[in-house]
Design a protein around this motif. Sequence first.
Motif, PDB file in Angstrom:
ATOM      1  N   ILE A 126       0.779  -1.064   0.032  1.00 22.98           N
ATOM      2  CA  ILE A 126       0.047  -0.014  -0.057  1.00 22.98           C
ATOM      3  C   ILE A 126       0.819   1.345   0.007  1.00 22.98           C
ATOM      4  CG2 ILE A 126      -1.694   1.345   1.224  1.00 22.98           C
ATOM      5  CD1 ILE A 126      -2.927  -1.573   2.255  1.00 22.98           C
ATOM      6  N   GLU A 127       2.025   1.380   0.796  1.00 26.76           N
ATOM      7  CA  GLU A 127       2.938   2.353   0.797  1.00 26.76           C
ATOM      8  C   GLU A 127       3.559   2.480  -0.635  1.00 26.76           C
ATOM      9  OE1 GLU A 127       5.017   5.490   1.876  1.00 26.76           O
ATOM     10  OE2 GLU A 127       3.402   4.724   2.987  1.00 26.76           O
ATOM     11  N   PHE A 128       3.775   1.685  -1.293  1.00 26.64           N
ATOM     12  CA  PHE A 128       4.302   1.551  -2.756  1.00 26.64           C
ATOM     13  C   PHE A 128       3.430   2.294  -3.451  1.00 26.64           C
ATOM     14  CE2 PHE A 128       5.275  -0.607  -6.728  1.00 26.64           C
ATOM     15  CZ  PHE A 128       6.610  -0.344  -7.026  1.00 26.64           C
ATOM     16  N   PHE A 129       2.175   2.359  -3.229  1.00 24.37           N
ATOM     17  CA  PHE A 129       1.167   3.223  -4.004  1.00 24.37           C
ATOM     18  C   PHE A 129       0.850   4.682  -3.468  1.00 24.37           C
ATOM     19  CE2 PHE A 129       0.291  -1.267  -5.472  1.00 24.37           C
ATOM     20  CZ  PHE A 129       0.380  -1.027  -6.904  1.00 24.37           C
ATOM     21  N   LEU A 130       1.151   4.679  -2.292  1.00 26.31           N
ATOM     22  CA  LEU A 130       0.887   6.007  -1.450  1.00 26.31           C
ATOM     23  C   LEU A 130       1.964   7.117  -1.615  1.00 26.31           C
ATOM     24  CD1 LEU A 130      -0.761   5.032   1.908  1.00 26.31           C
ATOM     25  CD2 LEU A 130      -2.100   5.900  -0.127  1.00 26.31           C
ATOM     26  N   LEU A 131       3.017   6.506  -1.677  1.00 31.22           N
ATOM     27  CA  LEU A 131       4.229   7.379  -1.892  1.00 31.22           C
ATOM     28  C   LEU A 131       4.211   8.194  -3.268  1.00 31.22           C
ATOM     29  CD1 LEU A 131       6.840   8.288  -0.664  1.00 31.22           C
ATOM     30  CD2 LEU A 131       7.979   6.533  -1.645  1.00 31.22           C
ATOM     31  N   PRO A 132       3.802   7.646  -4.215  1.00 34.81           N
ATOM     32  CA  PRO A 132       3.897   8.450  -5.552  1.00 34.81           C
ATOM     33  C   PRO A 132       2.772   9.469  -5.446  1.00 34.81           C
ATOM     34  CG  PRO A 132       4.000   6.229  -6.289  1.00 34.81           C
ATOM     35  CD  PRO A 132       3.890   5.967  -4.793  1.00 34.81           C
ATOM     36  N   LEU A 133       1.697   9.209  -4.768  1.00 35.80           N
ATOM     37  CA  LEU A 133       0.540  10.231  -4.670  1.00 35.80           C
ATOM     38  C   LEU A 133       1.209  11.411  -3.886  1.00 35.80           C
ATOM     39  CD1 LEU A 133      -2.466   7.772  -3.735  1.00 35.80           C
ATOM     40  CD2 LEU A 133      -1.988   9.027  -5.976  1.00 35.80           C
ATOM     41  N   LYS A 134       1.650  11.162  -2.908  1.00 34.82           N
ATOM     42  CA  LYS A 134       2.351  12.296  -1.990  1.00 34.82           C
ATOM     43  C   LYS A 134       3.222  13.095  -2.754  1.00 34.82           C
ATOM     44  CE  LYS A 134       3.968  13.272   2.654  1.00 34.82           C
ATOM     45  NZ  LYS A 134       4.415  12.763   3.931  1.00 34.82           N
ATOM     46  N   LEU A 135       4.165  12.380  -3.400  1.00 37.03           N
ATOM     47  CA  LEU A 135       5.444  13.087  -4.230  1.00 37.03           C
ATOM     48  C   LEU A 135       4.772  14.005  -5.347  1.00 37.03           C
ATOM     49  CD1 LEU A 135       8.023  10.163  -4.152  1.00 37.03           C
ATOM     50  CD2 LEU A 135       8.097  12.250  -2.697  1.00 37.03           C
ATOM     51  N   ASN A 136       3.779  13.208  -5.944  1.00 33.10           N
ATOM     52  CA  ASN A 136       3.180  14.166  -7.059  1.00 33.10           C
ATOM     53  C   ASN A 136       2.419  15.333  -6.512  1.00 33.10           C
ATOM     54  OD1 ASN A 136       2.068  14.390  -9.758  1.00 33.10           O
ATOM     55  ND2 ASN A 136       0.224  13.710  -9.087  1.00 33.10           N
ATOM     56  N   ALA A 137       1.842  15.237  -5.473  1.00 34.51           N
ATOM     57  CA  ALA A 137       1.080  16.303  -4.835  1.00 34.51           C
ATOM     58  C   ALA A 137       2.281  17.425  -4.416  1.00 34.51           C
ATOM     59  CB  ALA A 137       0.234  15.929  -3.692  1.00 34.51           C
ATOM     60  N   GLU A 138       3.306  17.092  -3.630  1.00 34.22           N
ATOM     61  CA  GLU A 138       4.272  17.614  -3.430  1.00 34.22           C
ATOM     62  C   GLU A 138       4.984  18.591  -4.364  1.00 34.22           C
ATOM     63  OE1 GLU A 138       6.835  15.266  -1.012  1.00 34.22           O
ATOM     64  OE2 GLU A 138       5.798  15.690   0.860  1.00 34.22           O
TER      65      GLU A 138
END
Length: 159
Positions: free
Chosen positions: A135-147
């Motif tokens: 799940i973290e493997f998919f959450l990390l790009p979401l956060k990085l994209n928003a940042e």
Amino acid sequence: MKKNIRTVLLGELLLFIAVFLISTLGTNFDFSVMAWFFDLPSLLVIILTLIPGLIIIGEWKDFLKSFSVGIKEYRLLELKNIIEAVGAAQKLVVFGSLFAIIISAILVMGNISKPEAIGPRLAICFLAGFYAVIIEFFLLPLKLNAERKMNEEMDMEND
């Protein structure tokens, strides 16, 4: 180069599936080994910690917006809220998986008198952590994209 976050997530999913298949089927095992990686109760504990947790703390809508950052336009404050929502989701996944691991460990220790059951039950303990990593493997790009998008917006405001 602008990337659609949904394409990135799909690419990650395909990469994960390929690595998973190579790791499991590249051994001497057959397709039955795939069943070892599924434990519905552990997955439910994580999901039932994540989704209601985000709803209770009021981050659910912002979390859902994280899937459309880069597709839709968001103001700086909205991007900040999205980043915080994904960060909250990351923490909730960790808490949910730790909860599932502790429950599984208690069940292992409760039946320690049956040595033949220790191996399979220990495997279940590890599955909750495995799910958290996925799940973290998919959450990390979401956060990085928003940042990244927030940084671009801040840079455009400074110009």
